[in-house]
Design an enzyme around this catalytic site. Structure first.
Site, short mmCIF file in Angstrom:
data_model
loop_
_atom_site.label_atom_id
_atom_site.label_comp_id
_atom_site.label_asym_id
_atom_site.label_seq_id
_atom_site.Cartn_x
_atom_site.Cartn_y
_atom_site.Cartn_z
CG ASP A 30 -2.07 0.97 1.12
OD1 ASP A 30 -3.22 0.51 0.97
OD2 ASP A 30 -1.82 2.20 1.15
CG ASN A 86 -12.02 -0.53 4.20
OD1 ASN A 86 -12.31 -1.11 5.24
ND2 ASN A 86 -10.89 0.12 4.03
CG HIS A 99 -8.80 -2.81 -2.30
ND1 HIS A 99 -9.76 -2.08 -2.98
CD2 HIS A 99 -8.58 -2.15 -1.14
CE1 HIS A 99 -10.10 -1.03 -2.26
NE2 HIS A 99 -9.41 -1.05 -1.13
P1 5GP Z 1 -9.70 1.59 0.53
O1 5GP Z 1 -9.70 2.94 1.21
O2 5GP Z 1 -10.46 1.66 -0.78
O3 5GP Z 1 -10.12 0.46 1.39
O4 5GP Z 1 -8.19 1.28 0.19
C1 5GP Z 1 -7.50 1.84 -0.88
C2 5GP Z 1 -6.04 1.75 -0.54
O5 5GP Z 1 -5.31 1.94 -1.72
C3 5GP Z 1 -5.55 2.80 0.46
O6 5GP Z 1 -4.99 2.15 1.58
C4 5GP Z 1 -4.53 3.60 -0.33
O7 5GP Z 1 -3.43 4.00 0.45
C5 5GP Z 1 -4.14 2.64 -1.44
N1 5GP Z 1 -3.75 3.26 -2.69
C6 5GP Z 1 -4.42 4.24 -3.36
N2 5GP Z 1 -3.79 4.52 -4.51
C7 5GP Z 1 -2.70 3.72 -4.56
C8 5GP Z 1 -1.66 3.55 -5.52
O8 5GP Z 1 -1.60 4.20 -6.56
N3 5GP Z 1 -0.70 2.61 -5.24
C9 5GP Z 1 -0.74 1.87 -4.09
N4 5GP Z 1 0.25 0.98 -3.92
N5 5GP Z 1 -1.71 2.00 -3.17
C10 5GP Z 1 -2.67 2.91 -3.40
#
Ligand code: 5GP
Ligand code: ZN
Length: 113
Positions: A30, A86, A99
Protein backbone atom coordinates in the site's frame (compact mmCIF):
# COMPACT_ATOMS: atom_id res chain seq x y z
CA UNK A 1 -11.29 -0.90 -16.74
CA UNK A 2 -9.14 1.80 -18.28
CA UNK A 3 -9.62 4.50 -15.63
CA UNK A 4 -9.23 2.23 -12.60
CA UNK A 5 -5.93 2.69 -10.74
CA UNK A 6 -5.82 -0.92 -9.53
CA UNK A 7 -6.45 -2.25 -13.05
CA UNK A 8 -3.55 -0.02 -14.11
CA UNK A 9 -1.40 -1.46 -11.32
CA UNK A 10 -2.37 -4.99 -12.42
CA UNK A 11 -1.39 -4.17 -16.03
CA UNK A 12 1.82 -2.36 -14.87
CA UNK A 13 0.71 0.97 -16.36
CA UNK A 14 1.17 2.28 -12.81
CA UNK A 15 4.24 0.99 -10.96
CA UNK A 16 3.85 -0.71 -7.59
CA UNK A 17 5.94 -2.72 -5.18
CA UNK A 18 4.70 -6.22 -6.02
CA UNK A 19 5.02 -8.98 -3.43
CA UNK A 20 3.10 -11.73 -5.26
CA UNK A 21 1.62 -12.14 -8.71
CA UNK A 22 0.13 -14.82 -10.90
CA UNK A 23 -2.40 -14.88 -13.73
CA UNK A 24 -5.40 -14.27 -11.43
CA UNK A 25 -4.26 -12.03 -8.57
CA UNK A 26 -1.61 -9.51 -7.63
CA UNK A 27 -0.44 -8.30 -4.21
CA UNK A 28 1.48 -5.06 -3.72
CA UNK A 29 2.49 -2.74 -0.89
CA UNK A 30 0.00 0.00 0.00
CA UNK A 31 1.14 3.55 -0.83
CA UNK A 32 0.17 4.77 2.67
CA UNK A 33 0.87 1.86 5.02
CA UNK A 34 -1.24 1.69 8.19
CA UNK A 35 0.93 -1.02 9.74
CA UNK A 36 4.56 -2.14 9.37
CA UNK A 37 3.27 -4.59 6.75
CA UNK A 38 0.36 -3.32 4.65
CA UNK A 39 -0.21 -5.12 1.38
CA UNK A 40 -3.21 -5.00 -0.94
CA UNK A 41 -4.34 -8.26 -2.53
CA UNK A 42 -6.57 -7.84 -5.58
CA UNK A 43 -8.08 -9.98 -8.31
CA UNK A 44 -6.74 -8.85 -11.69
CA UNK A 45 -10.31 -8.93 -12.96
CA UNK A 46 -12.07 -5.63 -12.37
CA UNK A 47 -14.75 -6.15 -9.71
CA UNK A 48 -15.88 -2.91 -8.07
CA UNK A 49 -16.30 -4.23 -4.52
CA UNK A 50 -17.57 -7.16 -2.46
CA UNK A 51 -21.01 -5.80 -3.23
CA UNK A 52 -20.42 -6.33 -6.96
CA UNK A 53 -19.25 -9.94 -6.70
CA UNK A 54 -21.27 -12.43 -8.76
CA UNK A 55 -21.60 -16.20 -8.72
CA UNK A 56 -19.07 -16.48 -11.56
CA UNK A 57 -16.43 -14.94 -9.26
CA UNK A 58 -16.76 -17.72 -6.69
CA UNK A 59 -13.75 -19.69 -7.90
CA UNK A 60 -11.58 -16.58 -8.27
CA UNK A 61 -12.32 -15.36 -4.75
CA UNK A 62 -11.83 -18.82 -3.31
CA UNK A 63 -8.49 -18.92 -5.11
CA UNK A 64 -7.53 -15.54 -3.63
CA UNK A 65 -8.55 -16.64 -0.12
CA UNK A 66 -6.40 -19.75 -0.35
CA UNK A 67 -3.38 -17.62 -1.40
CA UNK A 68 -3.61 -15.30 1.62
CA UNK A 69 -1.68 -17.55 3.99
CA UNK A 70 1.12 -18.03 1.45
CA UNK A 71 1.47 -14.27 0.94
CA UNK A 72 1.34 -13.73 4.72
CA UNK A 73 4.04 -16.36 5.23
CA UNK A 74 6.20 -14.73 2.54
CA UNK A 75 5.89 -11.43 4.45
CA UNK A 76 6.87 -13.05 7.75
CA UNK A 77 3.49 -12.68 9.43
CA UNK A 78 3.83 -15.84 11.50
CA UNK A 79 2.35 -14.08 14.55
CA UNK A 80 -0.94 -13.30 12.79
CA UNK A 81 -2.44 -10.61 10.63
CA UNK A 82 -5.67 -8.94 9.64
CA UNK A 83 -7.46 -9.12 6.29
CA UNK A 84 -9.91 -6.29 5.60
CA UNK A 85 -12.08 -5.30 2.66
CA UNK A 86 -13.73 -1.90 2.92
CA UNK A 87 -16.98 -1.82 0.97
CA UNK A 88 -18.96 1.20 -0.15
CA UNK A 89 -19.45 4.57 1.46
CA UNK A 90 -19.99 3.42 5.05
CA UNK A 91 -17.09 0.96 4.70
CA UNK A 92 -14.86 3.89 3.64
CA UNK A 93 -13.89 2.29 0.35
CA UNK A 94 -11.84 4.79 -1.67
CA UNK A 95 -10.68 2.68 -4.64
CA UNK A 96 -13.52 1.06 -6.55
CA UNK A 97 -11.70 -2.17 -7.42
CA UNK A 98 -12.13 -5.06 -4.98
CA UNK A 99 -9.10 -5.32 -2.68
CA UNK A 100 -8.14 -6.93 0.59
CA UNK A 101 -5.85 -5.12 2.99
CA UNK A 102 -3.36 -7.53 4.57
CA UNK A 103 -2.05 -5.85 7.71
CA UNK A 104 0.55 -7.17 10.08
CA UNK A 105 3.64 -6.82 12.25
CA UNK A 106 1.76 -4.91 14.91
CA UNK A 107 -1.02 -5.71 17.38
CA UNK A 108 -4.37 -4.71 15.84
CA UNK A 109 -7.21 -3.02 17.70
CA UNK A 110 -10.78 -4.27 18.02
CA UNK A 111 -13.41 -3.06 17.39
CA UNK A 112 -12.18 -1.12 14.34
CA UNK A 113 -13.25 2.53 14.15
P1 5GP B 1 -9.70 1.59 0.53
O1 5GP B 1 -9.70 2.94 1.21
O2 5GP B 1 -10.46 1.66 -0.78
O3 5GP B 1 -10.12 0.46 1.39
O4 5GP B 1 -8.19 1.28 0.19
C1 5GP B 1 -7.50 1.84 -0.88
C2 5GP B 1 -6.04 1.75 -0.54
O5 5GP B 1 -5.31 1.94 -1.72
C3 5GP B 1 -5.55 2.80 0.46
O6 5GP B 1 -4.99 2.15 1.58
C4 5GP B 1 -4.53 3.60 -0.33
O7 5GP B 1 -3.43 4.00 0.45
C5 5GP B 1 -4.14 2.64 -1.44
N1 5GP B 1 -3.75 3.26 -2.69
C6 5GP B 1 -4.42 4.24 -3.36
N2 5GP B 1 -3.79 4.52 -4.51
C7 5GP B 1 -2.70 3.72 -4.56
C8 5GP B 1 -1.66 3.55 -5.52
O8 5GP B 1 -1.60 4.20 -6.56
N3 5GP B 1 -0.70 2.61 -5.24
C9 5GP B 1 -0.74 1.87 -4.09
N4 5GP B 1 0.25 0.98 -3.92
N5 5GP B 1 -1.71 2.00 -3.17
C10 5GP B 1 -2.67 2.91 -3.40
ZN1 ZN C 1 -10.13 -2.11 -11.71
Amino acid sequence: MSDCIFCMIASKEIPSNVVYEDDKIIAFHDLEPQAPVHVLIIPKKHIASLDAVSAEDQELLGYLAVKVKDIAAELGLENGYRLVSNCGEDGLQTVQHLHFHLLGKRKMLWPPG
